[in-house]
Design a protein around this motif. Structure first.
Motif, PDB file in Angstrom:
ATOM      1  N   MET A  52       0.831  -1.201   0.000  1.00 47.69           N
ATOM      2  CA  MET A  52       0.000   0.000   0.000  1.00 47.69           C
ATOM      3  C   MET A  52       0.872   1.260   0.000  1.00 47.69           C
ATOM      4  O   MET A  52       0.565   2.224  -0.709  1.00 47.69           O
ATOM      5  N   ALA A  53       1.951   1.253   0.758  1.00 42.31           N
ATOM      6  CA  ALA A  53       2.851   2.406   0.782  1.00 42.31           C
ATOM      7  C   ALA A  53       3.487   2.624  -0.585  1.00 42.31           C
ATOM      8  O   ALA A  53       3.622   3.763  -1.044  1.00 42.31           O
ATOM      9  N   ALA A  54       3.864   1.542  -1.262  1.00 34.20           N
ATOM     10  CA  ALA A  54       4.444   1.667  -2.601  1.00 34.20           C
ATOM     11  C   ALA A  54       3.407   2.205  -3.585  1.00 34.20           C
ATOM     12  O   ALA A  54       3.720   3.057  -4.425  1.00 34.20           O
ATOM     13  N   ALA A  55       2.172   1.734  -3.479  1.00 35.72           N
ATOM     14  CA  ALA A  55       1.122   2.218  -4.374  1.00 35.72           C
ATOM     15  C   ALA A  55       0.828   3.690  -4.132  1.00 35.72           C
ATOM     16  O   ALA A  55       0.624   4.454  -5.084  1.00 35.72           O
ATOM     17  N   VAL A  56       0.830   4.099  -2.876  1.00 36.28           N
ATOM     18  CA  VAL A  56       0.585   5.511  -2.562  1.00 36.28           C
ATOM     19  C   VAL A  56       1.734   6.370  -3.085  1.00 36.28           C
ATOM     20  O   VAL A  56       1.503   7.462  -3.622  1.00 36.28           O
ATOM     21  N   ALA A  57       2.969   5.888  -2.950  1.00 35.07           N
ATOM     22  CA  ALA A  57       4.114   6.655  -3.442  1.00 35.07           C
ATOM     23  C   ALA A  57       4.038   6.859  -4.944  1.00 35.07           C
ATOM     24  O   ALA A  57       4.251   7.964  -5.449  1.00 35.07           O
ATOM     25  N   VAL A  58       3.710   5.807  -5.674  1.00 37.79           N
ATOM     26  CA  VAL A  58       3.606   5.929  -7.136  1.00 37.79           C
ATOM     27  C   VAL A  58       2.388   6.769  -7.516  1.00 37.79           C
ATOM     28  O   VAL A  58       2.469   7.642  -8.389  1.00 37.79           O
ATOM     29  N   GLY A  59       1.260   6.531  -6.866  1.00 33.25           N
ATOM     30  CA  GLY A  59       0.039   7.252  -7.210  1.00 33.25           C
ATOM     31  C   GLY A  59       0.135   8.740  -6.953  1.00 33.25           C
ATOM     32  O   GLY A  59      -0.199   9.557  -7.819  1.00 33.25           O
ATOM     33  N   LEU A  60       0.609   9.114  -5.768  1.00 32.30           N
ATOM     34  CA  LEU A  60       0.709  10.538  -5.462  1.00 32.30           C
ATOM     35  C   LEU A  60       1.827  11.205  -6.240  1.00 32.30           C
ATOM     36  O   LEU A  60       1.714  12.371  -6.607  1.00 32.30           O
ATOM     37  N   GLY A  61       2.911  10.462  -6.491  1.00 27.88           N
ATOM     38  CA  GLY A  61       3.974  11.022  -7.326  1.00 27.88           C
ATOM     39  C   GLY A  61       3.486  11.294  -8.734  1.00 27.88           C
ATOM     40  O   GLY A  61       3.795  12.333  -9.322  1.00 27.88           O
ATOM     41  N   SER A  62       2.697  10.386  -9.268  1.00 34.05           N
ATOM     42  CA  SER A  62       2.150  10.584 -10.612  1.00 34.05           C
ATOM     43  C   SER A  62       1.119  11.704 -10.632  1.00 34.05           C
ATOM     44  O   SER A  62       1.054  12.481 -11.593  1.00 34.05           O
ATOM     45  N   LEU A  63       0.324  11.809  -9.578  1.00 35.34           N
ATOM     46  CA  LEU A  63      -0.652  12.889  -9.501  1.00 35.34           C
ATOM     47  C   LEU A  63       0.045  14.245  -9.418  1.00 35.34           C
ATOM     48  O   LEU A  63      -0.346  15.203 -10.099  1.00 35.34           O
ATOM     49  N   GLY A  64       1.076  14.328  -8.599  1.00 37.19           N
ATOM     50  CA  GLY A  64       1.839  15.568  -8.495  1.00 37.19           C
ATOM     51  C   GLY A  64       2.518  15.926  -9.807  1.00 37.19           C
ATOM     52  O   GLY A  64       2.553  17.093 -10.206  1.00 37.19           O
ATOM     53  N   ALA A  65       3.055  14.916 -10.493  1.00 40.66           N
ATOM     54  CA  ALA A  65       3.687  15.170 -11.785  1.00 40.66           C
ATOM     55  C   ALA A  65       2.662  15.623 -12.814  1.00 40.66           C
ATOM     56  O   ALA A  65       2.947  16.497 -13.637  1.00 40.66           O
TER      57      ALA A  65
END
Length: 115
Positions: A52-65
């Motif tokens: 879940m932490a890995a998914a949140v890191a990728v998801g929020l990083g992609s959203l921010g990008a």
């Protein structure tokens, strides 16, 4: 003004998620020092929290990008409509904005490497 407020709130949200992930990793502590031995000692839900932490890191990083590329891209297109020679500089800033997603992916790989 609204975009600045959105960016500020997303930044605070990303910092909160970062501290949550760091807390989970710190809570795991030294039991994750050796992944082979730690897999047997790991609590039942620890892998799920790591995923879940890995998914949140990728998801929020992609959203921010995505938000950064949208803002920078629209400003770059406006600048290029007035001065076409600014195209190279605009690509540099778009690449920097896209790097945010890559940072999220790297963090997710580091998290999943612990499990």
């Amino acid at each position: 003004m609204r975009a600045k407020r959105l960016v500020a709130s997303l930044t605070l949200f990303n910092l909160a998620i970062l501290f949550l992930v760091l807390g989970i990793v710190a809570w795991a502590g030294n039991s994750l020092a050796e992944p082979a031995a730690a897999a047997e000692q790991m609590p039942d839900g620890m892998r799920a929290w790591g995923a879940m932490a890995a998914a949140v890191a990728v998801g929020l990083g992609s959203l921010g990008a995505a938000i950064a590329v949208a803002v920078v891209g629209s400003a770059a297109m406006g600048a290029m409509s007035e001065k076409p020679e600014l195209g190279g500089r605009a690509l540099i800033f778009l690449g920097l904005a896209e790097g945010i997603a890559i940072y999220g992916l790297i963090i997710a790989i580091m998290i999943l490497g612990k499990f």
